[in-house]
Structures are given as C-alpha cells and as structure tokens.
Design a protein around this motif. Sequence first.
Motif, PDB file in Angstrom:
ATOM      1  N   ALA A 141       0.854  -1.182   0.000  1.00  0.00           N
ATOM      2  CA  ALA A 141       0.000   0.000   0.000  1.00  0.00           C
ATOM      3  C   ALA A 141       0.895   1.238   0.000  1.00  0.00           C
ATOM      4  O   ALA A 141       2.042   1.187   0.438  1.00  0.00           O
ATOM      5  CB  ALA A 141      -0.903   0.010   1.233  1.00  0.00           C
ATOM      6  N   ARG A 142       0.365   2.359  -0.487  1.00  0.00           N
ATOM      7  CA  ARG A 142       1.076   3.625  -0.355  1.00  0.00           C
ATOM      8  C   ARG A 142       1.235   3.928   1.136  1.00  0.00           C
ATOM      9  O   ARG A 142       0.359   3.598   1.940  1.00  0.00           O
ATOM     10  CB  ARG A 142       0.319   4.769  -1.016  1.00  0.00           C
ATOM     11  CG  ARG A 142       0.071   4.633  -2.497  1.00  0.00           C
ATOM     12  CD  ARG A 142      -0.496   5.948  -3.052  1.00  0.00           C
ATOM     13  NE  ARG A 142       0.548   6.976  -3.134  1.00  0.00           N
ATOM     14  CZ  ARG A 142       0.303   8.293  -3.148  1.00  0.00           C
ATOM     15  NH1 ARG A 142      -0.944   8.743  -3.004  1.00  0.00           N
ATOM     16  NH2 ARG A 142       1.285   9.146  -3.253  1.00  0.00           N
ATOM     17  N   ILE A 143       2.318   4.572   1.494  1.00  0.00           N
ATOM     18  CA  ILE A 143       2.566   4.873   2.903  1.00  0.00           C
ATOM     19  C   ILE A 143       2.682   6.385   3.084  1.00  0.00           C
ATOM     20  O   ILE A 143       3.457   7.048   2.375  1.00  0.00           O
ATOM     21  CB  ILE A 143       3.861   4.202   3.401  1.00  0.00           C
ATOM     22  CG1 ILE A 143       3.770   2.683   3.242  1.00  0.00           C
ATOM     23  CG2 ILE A 143       4.124   4.572   4.871  1.00  0.00           C
ATOM     24  CD1 ILE A 143       5.075   1.954   3.533  1.00  0.00           C
ATOM     25  N   PHE A 144       1.913   6.919   4.030  1.00  0.00           N
ATOM     26  CA  PHE A 144       1.993   8.340   4.399  1.00  0.00           C
ATOM     27  C   PHE A 144       2.538   8.407   5.817  1.00  0.00           C
ATOM     28  O   PHE A 144       1.921   7.903   6.758  1.00  0.00           O
ATOM     29  CB  PHE A 144       0.610   8.983   4.320  1.00  0.00           C
ATOM     30  CG  PHE A 144       0.592  10.440   4.699  1.00  0.00           C
ATOM     31  CD1 PHE A 144       1.322  11.366   3.970  1.00  0.00           C
ATOM     32  CD2 PHE A 144      -0.164  10.887   5.780  1.00  0.00           C
ATOM     33  CE1 PHE A 144       1.302  12.724   4.309  1.00  0.00           C
ATOM     34  CE2 PHE A 144      -0.189  12.225   6.124  1.00  0.00           C
ATOM     35  CZ  PHE A 144       0.548  13.153   5.389  1.00  0.00           C
ATOM     36  N   ASP A 145       3.702   9.009   5.981  1.00  0.00           N
ATOM     37  CA  ASP A 145       4.327   9.012   7.307  1.00  0.00           C
ATOM     38  C   ASP A 145       3.894  10.194   8.168  1.00  0.00           C
ATOM     39  O   ASP A 145       4.370  10.371   9.296  1.00  0.00           O
ATOM     40  CB  ASP A 145       5.850   8.962   7.204  1.00  0.00           C
ATOM     41  CG  ASP A 145       6.475  10.251   6.662  1.00  0.00           C
ATOM     42  OD1 ASP A 145       5.726  11.188   6.290  1.00  0.00           O
ATOM     43  OD2 ASP A 145       7.724  10.315   6.604  1.00  0.00           O
ATOM     44  N   GLY A 146       2.965  10.998   7.656  1.00  0.00           N
ATOM     45  CA  GLY A 146       2.506  12.193   8.339  1.00  0.00           C
ATOM     46  C   GLY A 146       2.938  13.449   7.617  1.00  0.00           C
ATOM     47  O   GLY A 146       2.404  14.535   7.840  1.00  0.00           O
ATOM     48  N   GLU A 147       3.889  13.290   6.712  1.00  0.00           N
ATOM     49  CA  GLU A 147       4.394  14.416   5.926  1.00  0.00           C
ATOM     50  C   GLU A 147       4.613  14.034   4.470  1.00  0.00           C
ATOM     51  O   GLU A 147       4.283  14.788   3.559  1.00  0.00           O
ATOM     52  CB  GLU A 147       5.714  14.919   6.528  1.00  0.00           C
ATOM     53  CG  GLU A 147       6.230  16.201   5.901  1.00  0.00           C
ATOM     54  CD  GLU A 147       5.298  17.380   6.109  1.00  0.00           C
ATOM     55  OE1 GLU A 147       5.144  18.187   5.164  1.00  0.00           O
ATOM     56  OE2 GLU A 147       4.707  17.497   7.205  1.00  0.00           O
ATOM     57  N   THR A 148       5.141  12.828   4.237  1.00  0.00           N
ATOM     58  CA  THR A 148       5.574  12.405   2.897  1.00  0.00           C
ATOM     59  C   THR A 148       4.909  11.095   2.506  1.00  0.00           C
ATOM     60  O   THR A 148       4.718  10.215   3.355  1.00  0.00           O
ATOM     61  CB  THR A 148       7.108  12.239   2.868  1.00  0.00           C
ATOM     62  OG1 THR A 148       7.719  13.474   3.272  1.00  0.00           O
ATOM     63  CG2 THR A 148       7.605  11.837   1.495  1.00  0.00           C
ATOM     64  N   TRP A 149       4.579  10.966   1.218  1.00  0.00           N
ATOM     65  CA  TRP A 149       4.060   9.716   0.673  1.00  0.00           C
ATOM     66  C   TRP A 149       5.206   8.875   0.116  1.00  0.00           C
ATOM     67  O   TRP A 149       6.148   9.405  -0.467  1.00  0.00           O
ATOM     68  CB  TRP A 149       3.073   9.990  -0.458  1.00  0.00           C
ATOM     69  CG  TRP A 149       1.732  10.490  -0.014  1.00  0.00           C
ATOM     70  CD1 TRP A 149       1.293  11.770  -0.018  1.00  0.00           C
ATOM     71  CD2 TRP A 149       0.651   9.694   0.487  1.00  0.00           C
ATOM     72  NE1 TRP A 149       0.003  11.843   0.449  1.00  0.00           N
ATOM     73  CE2 TRP A 149      -0.427  10.586   0.769  1.00  0.00           C
ATOM     74  CE3 TRP A 149       0.480   8.334   0.732  1.00  0.00           C
ATOM     75  CZ2 TRP A 149      -1.643  10.149   1.271  1.00  0.00           C
ATOM     76  CZ3 TRP A 149      -0.738   7.891   1.237  1.00  0.00           C
ATOM     77  CH2 TRP A 149      -1.784   8.785   1.504  1.00  0.00           C
ATOM     78  N   TYR A 150       5.077   7.554   0.277  1.00  0.00           N
ATOM     79  CA  TYR A 150       6.058   6.606  -0.271  1.00  0.00           C
ATOM     80  C   TYR A 150       5.310   5.572  -1.110  1.00  0.00           C
ATOM     81  O   TYR A 150       4.348   4.956  -0.636  1.00  0.00           O
ATOM     82  CB  TYR A 150       6.814   5.897   0.851  1.00  0.00           C
ATOM     83  CG  TYR A 150       7.643   6.818   1.717  1.00  0.00           C
ATOM     84  CD1 TYR A 150       9.001   6.996   1.475  1.00  0.00           C
ATOM     85  CD2 TYR A 150       7.059   7.514   2.770  1.00  0.00           C
ATOM     86  CE1 TYR A 150       9.771   7.846   2.261  1.00  0.00           C
ATOM     87  CE2 TYR A 150       7.808   8.374   3.562  1.00  0.00           C
ATOM     88  CZ  TYR A 150       9.159   8.527   3.309  1.00  0.00           C
ATOM     89  OH  TYR A 150       9.903   9.377   4.094  1.00  0.00           O
TER      90      TYR A 150
END
Length: 387
Positions: A10-19
């Motif tokens: 899945a796409r990952i959002f760390d709170g600031e950036t998407w991976y």
Amino acid sequence: MSDLKSVSGARIFDGETWYDGAALLIEFGYVTSIVASADIPGHAERVVLDGGMIVPGFVDLQVNGGGGVLFNNAPTLDAIRTICSAHAQFGTTALLPTLITDTAEINEKAIAAGVEAAAAHVPGFIGLHLEGPHLALSRKGTHDPSLIRPMDEDDLLRLCAAARALPNLLCTVAAETVPPKQIARLVEAGAIVSIGHSDAGYDQAMAAFDAGASMATHLFNAMSQLGNREPGIVGAVLDRPEVHAGLIADGIHVHAASMGAALRAKQGPGHIFLVTDSMSQTGTDLKTIELNGRTITRADGALRLADGTLAGADLDIIDAVNFVIDRLGLSPEEAFRMAALYPARAIGVDDRLGHLRPSAEASFVHLSGQRRVQSTWIAGTKVWGAD
C-alpha cells in the motif's frame, strides 16, 4: 529470533511524505524505517496488503463511550477495554476515555480505572479526559446542572494526584469557574487544561491561557462566540497561536462554513484537530443511551436529549476525516494530520504518536482507496480487520 516485520503493498503516508513501492519496517512495536520493497531484509516477517494506503493511527482526545458502554455508567477497566476496542474499527489507535460531569465518587472510580488501564497496557489507552464538573451553568450543554460546581481544594488535589498517576490527564474547565491560580496548579502537576463549557469573555480566556491552559474543548460548541466587540473564547483561541482546539466535524455541531473560516484563521503552532465526542453507540446499533438518569436518543445522525440539546455526537473518526476532505475541501494529508499528528501534539505525545517516522510507535491504519478502514494496528499488532 528477530522481531522485525515489514508491511507493504500500500502507499505509505508518514505524516508528511508519501512513499510508493515501499515497506514500513517495524521492530518491537516501533517504526525503524520506510524502505523500498526491494530492500526488505530477508529475515523480516512479511505482511503484504492489497492496495490502498497506510496512514498514521488516529488519536481521539474526546471519547465518552463505545461498544455499548458509556464511561460515566461504567467507570471500570473493562469499560476502557471495550471503548478502545470499539473505536479501533474506525482507525483510532490512541484515545482518552472521557468522563462527562459526574459526582466526586464517579470521578474517583474513573481515575482508578485509568490507572489500572495504564498498568494493564490496554491497547489504545493513553490517559483520561475529565470534562467537568467545574463548568459554567450557562453553557452546560448536556451536562447535568445539578452536578456542576466550583472546584474546591479537595477537587484540585484529586486532579493533581491523577495527573501524576496517569499517562496523560486532560481536564476541561470553564475559565470563569476555575481561576488562573487553580489552572496554574493543575498544569504544574502535569495536567493538560482545556477551556470549555464556558461563557467567559476574551480577557478571561486569555488569562486562562496565560496561566497554562493550552486547549479548547469542541470549538464553537458550549462556549462564548466570536462577536464584533467581544471576541469570546472562539476569538481568543483563534488569536492565541499556541492554543489547540478540538472540533466535532459532523456538519451538525458546527456549520461547514464556520469550520472553514476557523481553519483558515487559525495560526500555529497550535492547531485545530478532530474529535468524535462519541457516546456508547459507536460500533453498535443502539438507538437510546442513558446518562445521569436522562435518555439520549439517536436519530438523523445526531444524539439529543428530549429537549433537543445535542448530547455528544453520532460520529466516528474516519467519518470526520472524510467530512473535512469531502465537504471542506481539505487535502487528505491535512485531514490525516488533524486526526493524528495535531491531537498527539496537543497533549505532548507527538514524539511517538501521530506519525510514522523512525522511533514512532507503529500504530497505523490501512485504508482503501475510498478511505474506508481495512485494518487497524497498534504498536505493530493488528487489532482489527481481516487483512
């Protein structure tokens, strides 16, 4: 034996950036890093999700109940477990069970249950929110007026002791009922003080903030409003950069236009964050609830007393997130921060909650592309869902 786990797919959002094309690496319940899927260590336990997105777990600082349990009616360890579990299905990974205005005896039982829950490491439990009884009668809302009273020395000592015994203690008080000296003593003991259910004017509110109050409870609701000559509590919150404020984003408690205006006006570092103010109906099909001998009816998306007074909210946190995206036009990233990072920051736990950067607790939500909850994870362990 390694405790390393990777979560990918899945796409990952760390709170600031998407991976994209990446994996969340977790060890002993904490995030170690986000790496390309091709770089997952060979010895890691692999969890592969079916698309969608991974976002930081939601943090709800105002939760009166859930799973058929109202904290006032059952101030116990078992009730806290039930409430935390009920909210997990909506993506909440950390919450404050909230006690509405009640007797000193019920307050003591609630505090004792919170201490037990902390010792038992109940998943999702991060402290208590005591909303009252030291409020203004003129802004009582659903709080029983017969139980509202000034704060005496015994009350103050009880709260100071609770602040030292609990992981986090949030106290909602009225600025005209609890004077700055009492607020300062609560803050010195470690409590987070929020102004709410208050008809205080701008100057009184600012004096409370000067004394250490750092938050406002459900902005716009049960407080003095922004006027042309008297800015009230709403104006004070918007004028005070470091003050945070909860918001019930259901379209019933606050008009969408008022929400948008407040969000545009609010300057940081304090932020407006999402709360549910949910009652025992969350996760159930309950139609009525009992509070202090009064019946609350669930209908048309709201919870009301017989006289029509709003009594908490028929809201879960993912619906609040979707409301501010779909109705207010906020970006998904900002909505996720309003449900995770900003409330964590408001109570000073953003070193480990509200984001997925290294050393954070690995508490996250797997959402579908349509932003519906697929699974919920607390400290690297799945607590709800079929993934």
